[in-house]
Design a protein around this motif. Structure first.
Motif, PDB file in Angstrom:
ATOM      1  N   ASP A 196      54.143  35.640  24.304  1.00 28.34           N
ATOM      2  CA  ASP A 196      53.000  36.304  24.933  1.00 28.34           C
ATOM      3  C   ASP A 196      52.863  37.765  24.561  1.00 28.34           C
ATOM      4  OD1 ASP A 196      55.223  37.265  26.241  1.00 28.34           O
ATOM      5  OD2 ASP A 196      54.616  36.614  28.249  1.00 28.34           O
ATOM      6  N   GLY A 197      53.636  38.236  23.569  1.00 23.71           N
ATOM      7  CA  GLY A 197      53.631  39.664  23.256  1.00 23.71           C
ATOM      8  C   GLY A 197      52.261  40.205  22.910  1.00 23.71           C
ATOM      9  N   ASP A 198      51.529  39.515  22.052  1.00 15.18           N
ATOM     10  CA  ASP A 198      50.209  39.998  21.651  1.00 15.18           C
ATOM     11  C   ASP A 198      49.235  39.966  22.815  1.00 15.18           C
ATOM     12  OD1 ASP A 198      50.372  37.222  21.630  1.00 15.18           O
ATOM     13  OD2 ASP A 198      48.895  36.974  20.024  1.00 15.18           O
ATOM     14  N   LEU A 199      49.378  38.982  23.692  1.00 16.65           N
ATOM     15  CA  LEU A 199      48.497  38.894  24.853  1.00 16.65           C
ATOM     16  C   LEU A 199      48.781  39.999  25.853  1.00 16.65           C
ATOM     17  CD1 LEU A 199      48.612  35.030  25.312  1.00 16.65           C
ATOM     18  CD2 LEU A 199      46.643  36.372  24.546  1.00 16.65           C
ATOM     19  N   LEU A 200      50.057  40.304  26.068  1.00 14.61           N
ATOM     20  CA  LEU A 200      50.417  41.394  26.980  1.00 14.61           C
ATOM     21  C   LEU A 200      49.905  42.723  26.442  1.00 14.61           C
ATOM     22  CD1 LEU A 200      54.064  40.406  28.007  1.00 14.61           C
ATOM     23  CD2 LEU A 200      51.882  39.702  29.009  1.00 14.61           C
ATOM     24  N   ALA A 201      49.999  42.906  25.132  1.00 20.95           N
ATOM     25  CA  ALA A 201      49.497  44.142  24.533  1.00 20.95           C
ATOM     26  C   ALA A 201      47.991  44.273  24.705  1.00 20.95           C
ATOM     27  CB  ALA A 201      49.868  44.180  23.050  1.00 20.95           C
ATOM     28  N   ALA A 202      47.301  43.121  24.768  1.00 19.36           N
ATOM     29  CA  ALA A 202      45.843  43.132  24.913  1.00 19.36           C
ATOM     30  C   ALA A 202      45.397  43.286  26.362  1.00 19.36           C
ATOM     31  CB  ALA A 202      45.253  41.853  24.325  1.00 19.36           C
ATOM     32  N   GLY A 203      46.336  43.142  27.315  1.00 18.71           N
ATOM     33  CA  GLY A 203      45.978  43.338  28.711  1.00 18.71           C
ATOM     34  C   GLY A 203      46.327  42.216  29.650  1.00 18.71           C
ATOM     35  N   ALA A 204      46.871  41.103  29.147  1.00 14.67           N
ATOM     36  CA  ALA A 204      47.321  40.024  30.030  1.00 14.67           C
ATOM     37  C   ALA A 204      48.594  40.444  30.744  1.00 14.67           C
ATOM     38  CB  ALA A 204      47.562  38.751  29.226  1.00 14.67           C
ATOM     39  N   LEU A 206      39.874  34.980  26.621  1.00 18.91           N
ATOM     40  CA  LEU A 206      39.666  35.272  28.046  1.00 18.91           C
ATOM     41  C   LEU A 206      40.029  36.724  28.369  1.00 18.91           C
ATOM     42  CD1 LEU A 206      41.130  31.968  29.506  1.00 18.91           C
ATOM     43  CD2 LEU A 206      38.724  32.648  29.553  1.00 18.91           C
ATOM     44  N   VAL A 207      41.117  37.199  27.784  1.00 18.34           N
ATOM     45  CA  VAL A 207      41.509  38.601  27.991  1.00 18.34           C
ATOM     46  C   VAL A 207      40.444  39.526  27.424  1.00 18.34           C
ATOM     47  CG1 VAL A 207      43.205  40.365  27.396  1.00 18.34           C
ATOM     48  CG2 VAL A 207      43.986  38.066  28.009  1.00 18.34           C
ATOM     49  N   GLU A 208      40.003  39.220  26.220  1.00 23.48           N
ATOM     50  CA  GLU A 208      39.004  40.067  25.572  1.00 23.48           C
ATOM     51  C   GLU A 208      37.699  40.112  26.360  1.00 23.48           C
ATOM     52  OE1 GLU A 208      36.759  40.503  21.214  1.00 23.48           O
ATOM     53  OE2 GLU A 208      38.307  38.959  21.522  1.00 23.48           O
ATOM     54  N   ALA A 209      37.392  39.024  27.058  1.00 28.53           N
ATOM     55  CA  ALA A 209      36.165  38.974  27.849  1.00 28.53           C
ATOM     56  C   ALA A 209      36.276  39.760  29.154  1.00 28.53           C
ATOM     57  CB  ALA A 209      35.804  37.528  28.158  1.00 28.53           C
ATOM     58  N   GLY A 210      37.446  40.282  29.441  1.00 25.02           N
ATOM     59  CA  GLY A 210      37.601  41.119  30.624  1.00 25.02           C
ATOM     60  C   GLY A 210      38.173  40.435  31.835  1.00 25.02           C
ATOM     61  N   HIS A 211      38.583  39.189  31.708  1.00 29.80           N
ATOM     62  CA  HIS A 211      39.197  38.488  32.836  1.00 29.80           C
ATOM     63  C   HIS A 211      40.631  38.972  33.044  1.00 29.80           C
ATOM     64  CE1 HIS A 211      35.803  35.808  33.254  1.00 29.80           C
ATOM     65  NE2 HIS A 211      35.875  35.474  31.969  1.00 29.80           N
ATOM     66  N   THR A 247      40.291  35.971  38.074  1.00 34.99           N
ATOM     67  CA  THR A 247      41.738  35.982  37.887  1.00 34.99           C
ATOM     68  C   THR A 247      42.138  34.592  37.434  1.00 34.99           C
ATOM     69  OG1 THR A 247      42.063  37.681  39.584  1.00 34.99           O
ATOM     70  CG2 THR A 247      43.974  36.310  39.008  1.00 34.99           C
ATOM     71  N   ILE A 248      42.717  34.509  36.255  1.00 35.23           N
ATOM     72  CA  ILE A 248      42.970  33.233  35.595  1.00 35.23           C
ATOM     73  C   ILE A 248      44.455  33.052  35.356  1.00 35.23           C
ATOM     74  CG2 ILE A 248      42.525  31.860  33.520  1.00 35.23           C
ATOM     75  CD1 ILE A 248      39.902  33.415  33.195  1.00 35.23           C
ATOM     76  N   ALA A 249      44.983  31.926  35.781  1.00 39.41           N
ATOM     77  CA  ALA A 249      46.343  31.518  35.422  1.00 39.41           C
ATOM     78  C   ALA A 249      46.235  30.664  34.175  1.00 39.41           C
ATOM     79  CB  ALA A 249      46.977  30.731  36.560  1.00 39.41           C
ATOM     80  N   MET A 256      32.196  42.283  26.742  1.00 39.54           N
ATOM     81  CA  MET A 256      33.064  42.190  27.921  1.00 39.54           C
ATOM     82  C   MET A 256      32.229  41.886  29.163  1.00 39.54           C
ATOM     83  SD  MET A 256      35.777  44.992  29.432  1.00 39.54           S
ATOM     84  CE  MET A 256      36.855  44.777  28.032  1.00 39.54           C
ATOM     85  N   ASN A 257      32.776  41.082  30.056  1.00 38.32           N
ATOM     86  CA  ASN A 257      32.045  40.723  31.268  1.00 38.32           C
ATOM     87  C   ASN A 257      31.929  41.924  32.197  1.00 38.32           C
ATOM     88  OD1 ASN A 257      31.939  38.122  30.422  1.00 38.32           O
ATOM     89  ND2 ASN A 257      33.578  37.387  31.727  1.00 38.32           N
ATOM     90  N   PRO A 258      30.845  42.044  32.947  1.00 41.02           N
ATOM     91  CA  PRO A 258      30.769  43.067  33.985  1.00 41.02           C
ATOM     92  C   PRO A 258      31.804  42.779  35.058  1.00 41.02           C
ATOM     93  CG  PRO A 258      28.945  41.509  34.178  1.00 41.02           C
ATOM     94  CD  PRO A 258      29.635  41.198  32.895  1.00 41.02           C
TER      95      PRO A 258
END
Length: 286
Positions: A43-51, A26-31, A9-11, A1-3
């Motif tokens: 987008d369900g899986d992405l929202l669950a991951a933090g998007a 990108l989510v996994e990297a901490g953005h 912030t990515i669209a 994960m990025n510091p």
């Protein structure tokens, strides 16, 4: 994960099969990733991951310093970005969409007029390599180095090319997809020739090992062997769209591609546009 200081912030616009995988990296990297897709519910899986979900491209872009687009083709980029958004000066726009070199030049001019750093960065490969972070990636444009920390999240380091112009990246992507379409047509014809001389599919696939068609036989042989094409890695619709871009771009005849495109078109017309492009082999002897 990025510091924390390296987070952006990515669209992220466009959640097709490939887009969802790339956005996930990108989510996994901490953005901080805001996602939008024309068709809701992807987008369900992405929202669950933090998007976070945006109701429109403009909402996704609000306050973002990076814009990533993974759309279906040039008309979608025009509608969603060129005619629909006003990115702030200094925004980094990474376009993953497969487009023509002429489109890439137009997008680069549009971005330059607004002080936006445009990088055309298509990928070479399917969903498996995308998940494994082993895609070929082209990054083209004067600001390409700025995009590298992001696109390297899904790239094979040995297959990441930084190019001076966006159009060069677009051309490279079309060249790669031409190789895919033409080599699979070669595999189909090898199966036909083998059947004509008494070889079954397994014997043909074994014979092709170590030949010029060996890689495509290894990649898509199981599809041909089983006649199952529902696990879509790269759809018929997408490859047929790309074939049109190739024909429009080339100054020279592309007869092998033309034959391959005819098979893709027939599959699309038969209702297989969303199936894996290998569905063109659906009626081949087994």
């Amino acid at each position: 994960m990025n510091p924390p200081e390296a987070r952006s912030t990515i669209a992220f616009l466009g959640l097709g099969r490939m887009g969802r995988v790339l956005a996930g990296h990108l989510v996994e990297a901490g953005h901080h990733v805001r996602v939008w897709n024309r068709t809701p519910g992807r987008d369900g899986d992405l929202l669950a991951a933090g998007a976070t979900s945006a109701s429109s491209p403009a909402q996704a872009l609000e306050g973002a310093d990076v814009l990533v687009t993974a759309l279906f083709g040039p008309p979608a980029v025009r509608e969603v970005v060129l005619d629909g958004l006003s990115p702030a000066a200094g925004t980094l726009w990474i376009d993953v969409t497969t487009i023509s070199p002429a489109d890439a030049d137009e997008h680069a001019r549009w971005a330059a007029e607004r002080g936006v750093d445009h990088v055309h960065s298509p990928v070479v490969g399917s969903l498996g390599p995308a998940a494994d972070r082993s895609l070929g990636v082209l990054a083209g444009g004067p600001a390409a180095e700025r995009a590298v920390p992001f696109v390297s999240l899904w790239a094979d380091p040995d297959r990441l090319q930084v190019l001076p112009e966006a159009s060069a990246a677009a051309t490279g992507k079309l060249v790669a997809n031409l190789a895919l379409a033409v080599s699979f047509q070669g595999l189909v014809e090898a199966v036909r020739l083998g059947a004509s001389g008494g070889l079954d599919v397994e014997q043909v696939l074994t014979t092709l090992k170590g030949t010029g068609l060996g890689p495509i036989a290894a990649m898509k042989g199981q599809n041909v062997r089983t006649g199952q094409f529902g696990d879509t890695q790269f759809s018929t619709d997408l490859l047929l769209k790309d074939a049109g871009l190739m024909v429009d771009t080339s100054r020279f005849p592309l007869p092998a591609l033309t034959v391959a495109a005819q098979g893709l078109l027939a599959a699309q017309r038969a209702g297989h546009g969303d199936d894996d492009f290998s569905v063109v082999a659906r009626d081949e002897p087994r």
